[in-house]
Design a protein around this motif. Structure first.
Motif, mmCIF file in Angstrom:
data_model
loop_
_atom_site.group_PDB
_atom_site.id
_atom_site.type_symbol
_atom_site.label_atom_id
_atom_site.label_comp_id
_atom_site.label_asym_id
_atom_site.label_seq_id
_atom_site.Cartn_x
_atom_site.Cartn_y
_atom_site.Cartn_z
ATOM 1 N N THR A 35 -13.657 2.055 -1.498
ATOM 2 C CA THR A 35 -12.507 2.206 -0.667
ATOM 3 C C THR A 35 -12.854 0.780 0.255
ATOM 4 O O THR A 35 -13.839 0.311 0.654
ATOM 5 C CB THR A 35 -12.201 3.319 0.183
ATOM 6 O OG1 THR A 35 -11.069 3.213 1.108
ATOM 7 C CG2 THR A 35 -13.581 3.834 0.866
ATOM 8 N N HIS A 36 -11.906 0.416 0.871
ATOM 9 C CA HIS A 36 -12.052 -0.646 2.024
ATOM 10 C C HIS A 36 -11.674 -0.039 3.441
ATOM 11 O O HIS A 36 -12.399 0.001 4.474
ATOM 12 C CB HIS A 36 -11.466 -2.299 1.672
ATOM 13 C CG HIS A 36 -11.482 -3.102 2.939
ATOM 14 N ND1 HIS A 36 -12.852 -3.660 3.283
ATOM 15 C CD2 HIS A 36 -10.758 -3.498 4.041
ATOM 16 C CE1 HIS A 36 -12.704 -4.379 4.558
ATOM 17 N NE2 HIS A 36 -11.415 -4.486 4.783
ATOM 18 N N SER A 37 -10.282 0.570 3.457
ATOM 19 C CA SER A 37 -10.032 0.880 4.700
ATOM 20 C C SER A 37 -9.533 2.448 4.748
ATOM 21 O O SER A 37 -9.046 3.104 5.736
ATOM 22 C CB SER A 37 -8.541 0.029 5.041
ATOM 23 O OG SER A 37 -7.559 0.184 4.018
ATOM 24 N N GLY A 38 -10.164 3.069 3.708
ATOM 25 C CA GLY A 38 -9.838 4.638 3.869
ATOM 26 C C GLY A 38 -9.024 5.348 3.343
ATOM 27 O O GLY A 38 -9.187 6.519 2.852
ATOM 28 N N ASN A 39 -8.028 4.595 2.717
ATOM 29 C CA ASN A 39 -6.896 5.251 1.846
ATOM 30 C C ASN A 39 -7.367 5.981 0.479
ATOM 31 O O ASN A 39 -7.049 6.951 0.245
ATOM 32 C CB ASN A 39 -5.804 4.415 1.397
ATOM 33 C CG ASN A 39 -5.039 4.110 2.863
ATOM 34 O OD1 ASN A 39 -5.344 4.564 3.892
ATOM 35 N ND2 ASN A 39 -4.373 2.728 2.606
ATOM 36 N N THR A 40 -8.341 5.166 -0.171
ATOM 37 C CA THR A 40 -8.605 5.849 -1.513
ATOM 38 C C THR A 40 -9.641 6.856 -1.286
ATOM 39 O O THR A 40 -9.845 7.694 -2.163
ATOM 40 C CB THR A 40 -9.262 4.788 -2.217
ATOM 41 O OG1 THR A 40 -8.198 3.510 -2.432
ATOM 42 C CG2 THR A 40 -9.565 4.864 -3.711
ATOM 43 N N ILE A 110 -5.494 -1.110 -4.991
ATOM 44 C CA ILE A 110 -5.045 -2.324 -5.743
ATOM 45 C C ILE A 110 -5.269 -3.436 -4.844
ATOM 46 O O ILE A 110 -5.078 -3.653 -3.791
ATOM 47 C CB ILE A 110 -3.852 -2.033 -6.049
ATOM 48 C CG1 ILE A 110 -3.313 -0.846 -6.897
ATOM 49 C CG2 ILE A 110 -3.107 -3.253 -6.597
ATOM 50 C CD1 ILE A 110 -3.878 -1.110 -8.392
ATOM 51 N N TRP A 112 -4.725 -7.511 -5.261
ATOM 52 C CA TRP A 112 -4.011 -8.635 -6.250
ATOM 53 C C TRP A 112 -3.382 -8.020 -7.416
ATOM 54 O O TRP A 112 -3.830 -8.354 -8.672
ATOM 55 C CB TRP A 112 -5.083 -9.603 -6.368
ATOM 56 C CG TRP A 112 -5.257 -10.503 -5.402
ATOM 57 C CD1 TRP A 112 -6.589 -10.546 -4.547
ATOM 58 C CD2 TRP A 112 -4.830 -11.541 -4.983
ATOM 59 N NE1 TRP A 112 -6.522 -11.296 -3.757
ATOM 60 C CE2 TRP A 112 -5.264 -11.850 -3.769
ATOM 61 C CE3 TRP A 112 -3.416 -12.086 -5.078
ATOM 62 C CZ2 TRP A 112 -4.848 -13.215 -2.972
ATOM 63 C CZ3 TRP A 112 -2.968 -13.282 -4.277
ATOM 64 C CH2 TRP A 112 -3.555 -13.737 -3.231
ATOM 65 N N HIS A 113 -2.791 -6.814 -7.539
ATOM 66 C CA HIS A 113 -2.242 -6.259 -8.769
ATOM 67 C C HIS A 113 -3.255 -5.423 -9.536
ATOM 68 O O HIS A 113 -2.872 -5.183 -10.675
ATOM 69 C CB HIS A 113 -1.273 -7.120 -9.144
ATOM 70 C CG HIS A 113 -0.355 -7.553 -8.646
ATOM 71 N ND1 HIS A 113 1.151 -6.802 -8.283
ATOM 72 C CD2 HIS A 113 -0.213 -8.550 -7.498
ATOM 73 C CE1 HIS A 113 1.980 -7.390 -7.452
ATOM 74 N NE2 HIS A 113 1.361 -8.429 -6.851
ATOM 75 N N THR A 138 -4.838 3.499 -4.766
ATOM 76 C CA THR A 138 -3.868 3.548 -3.803
ATOM 77 C C THR A 138 -3.383 1.946 -3.744
ATOM 78 O O THR A 138 -4.232 1.124 -4.047
ATOM 79 C CB THR A 138 -4.238 4.109 -2.444
ATOM 80 O OG1 THR A 138 -5.339 2.976 -1.929
ATOM 81 C CG2 THR A 138 -5.098 5.541 -2.790
ATOM 82 N N GLU A 141 2.438 -0.829 -2.735
ATOM 83 C CA GLU A 141 3.691 -0.855 -3.598
ATOM 84 C C GLU A 141 3.426 -1.004 -5.028
ATOM 85 O O GLU A 141 4.340 -0.466 -5.986
ATOM 86 C CB GLU A 141 4.683 -1.530 -3.240
ATOM 87 C CG GLU A 141 4.472 -3.027 -3.385
ATOM 88 C CD GLU A 141 5.548 -4.006 -2.883
ATOM 89 O OE1 GLU A 141 6.659 -3.641 -2.391
ATOM 90 O OE2 GLU A 141 5.292 -5.286 -3.033
ATOM 91 N N SER A 142 2.170 -1.781 -5.243
ATOM 92 C CA SER A 142 1.913 -2.102 -6.711
ATOM 93 C C SER A 142 1.929 -0.617 -7.645
ATOM 94 O O SER A 142 1.197 0.279 -7.250
ATOM 95 C CB SER A 142 0.740 -2.890 -6.904
ATOM 96 O OG SER A 142 0.910 -4.149 -6.371
HETATM 97 C C1 LIG Z 1 -7.252 -8.304 -0.538
HETATM 98 C C2 LIG Z 1 -6.004 -7.221 -0.732
HETATM 99 C C3 LIG Z 1 -5.186 -7.244 -1.698
HETATM 100 C C4 LIG Z 1 -4.126 -6.406 -1.942
HETATM 101 N N1 LIG Z 1 -3.441 -6.524 -3.148
HETATM 102 C C5 LIG Z 1 -2.234 -5.690 -2.995
HETATM 103 C C6 LIG Z 1 -1.409 -5.594 -4.005
HETATM 104 O O1 LIG Z 1 -1.294 -6.522 -4.981
HETATM 105 N N2 LIG Z 1 -0.206 -4.650 -4.399
HETATM 106 C C7 LIG Z 1 -0.274 -3.619 -3.303
HETATM 107 O O2 LIG Z 1 0.689 -2.658 -3.519
HETATM 108 N N3 LIG Z 1 -1.304 -3.506 -2.313
HETATM 109 C C8 LIG Z 1 -2.083 -4.493 -2.243
HETATM 110 N N4 LIG Z 1 -3.075 -4.186 -1.127
HETATM 111 C C9 LIG Z 1 -2.847 -3.235 -0.240
HETATM 112 C C10 LIG Z 1 -4.043 -2.004 -0.682
HETATM 113 O O3 LIG Z 1 -4.074 -1.799 -1.937
HETATM 114 C C11 LIG Z 1 -3.771 -0.761 0.098
HETATM 115 O O4 LIG Z 1 -3.561 -0.853 1.170
HETATM 116 C C12 LIG Z 1 -4.964 0.395 -0.166
HETATM 117 O O5 LIG Z 1 -4.226 1.516 -0.059
HETATM 118 C C13 LIG Z 1 -6.154 0.238 0.322
HETATM 119 O O6 LIG Z 1 -6.805 1.098 0.065
HETATM 120 P P1 LIG Z 1 -8.264 1.438 1.029
HETATM 121 O O7 LIG Z 1 -7.957 1.901 2.353
HETATM 122 O O8 LIG Z 1 -9.178 2.513 0.157
HETATM 123 O O9 LIG Z 1 -9.058 0.136 0.922
HETATM 124 C C14 LIG Z 1 -4.082 -5.131 -1.033
HETATM 125 C C15 LIG Z 1 -4.869 -4.934 -0.150
HETATM 126 C C16 LIG Z 1 -6.042 -6.080 0.145
HETATM 127 C C17 LIG Z 1 -7.038 -5.927 1.349
#
Ligand SMILES: Cc1cc2nc3c(=O)[nH]c(=O)nc-3n(C[C@H](O)[C@H](O)[C@H](O)COP(=O)(O)O)c2cc1C
Length: 179
Positions: A35-40, A110, A112-113, A138, A141-142
């Motif tokens: 996870t980077h920002s906590g959602n996952t 996700i 970059w998809h 998480t 929208e992808s």
């Molecule tokens: C570098 C980067 C690329 C991302 N690419 C996509 C993407 O292609 N499609 C999408 O729907 N979300 C994308 N996101 C949004 C993250 O998937 C989404 O905010 C996710 O829930 C973050 O999870 P985390 O809080 O566990 O890090 C991207 C976020 C980052 C930081």
């Protein structure tokens, strides 16, 4: 006699590589997530509640800064890791004996998809052959299907189940696992 030795050899070779069939009761699962920002992380915890599995977080050796995840910047770390699919950012060692588990849930945001490069580092360095792999993600929208495709293409010898995008209801999670 030759046939008997050949049969013995085949049986030994199979038993040395393929695990014996286990009942559902014996199956053990673990959740590994990045996870980077906590959602996952929230998603992984929900999954742990439903499955009763232990959870373990994948940590990059060098944490991603806000500048690293700036996808608008072509020079940023995440963009570079997306453009160069051979990059494998180092991860901190996990204190997990994966031979104890038959099923591994692998969660990530996700990027970059697709799955972030740290997930590929984990896959490259962990013996997951013969295990039931359930990816989950998480995203903004992808759909999960895009990462399902890149995981299956990148690691065709592993046993992938169709992944799930979270959050999802308890019923959806149970239905996913039972498939
Ligand atoms: C570098 C980067 C690329 C991302 N690419 C996509 C993407 O292609 N499609 C999408 O729907 N979300 C994308 N996101 C949004 C993250 O998937 C989404 O905010 C996710 O829930 C973050 O999870 P985390 O809080 O566990 O890090 C991207 C976020 C980052 C930081």
């Amino acid at each position: 006699m030759v046939m008997a030795i050949a049969a013995l050899l085949v049986s030994f070779t199979l038993s040395a590589t393929e695990p014996t069939a286990k009942t559902e009761k014996d199956m053990k699962s673990i959740i590994v997530y990045f996870t980077h920002s906590g959602n996952t992380e929230l998603a992984a915890k929900k999954l742990a509640e439903v499955t009763g599995s232990p959870i373990v977080r994948l940590l990059p050796s060098e944490p991603y800064t806000a500048a690293d995840v700036d996808w608008v910047n072509e020079q940023s770390r995440c963009t570079q890791e997306h453009l160069n699919q051979t990059l494998r950012p180092a991860i901190k060692p996990l204190d997990v004996d994966f031979s104890q588990y038959d099923t591994v849930f692998i969660g990530f945001p996700i990027w970059w998809h697709e799955e972030p490069a740290v997930i590929r580092t984990f896959l490259d360095n962990t013996d997951l052959k013969w295990k039931e792999l359930y990816p989950f993600c998480t995203s903004y929208e992808s759909p999960m299907s895009e990462a399902d495709a890149t995981l299956q293409k990148g690691y065709p010898d592993l046993k992938w189940h169709t992944g799930l995008r979270l959050p999802a209801s308890v019923d959806q999670i149970k239905e996913w696992i039972s498939r």
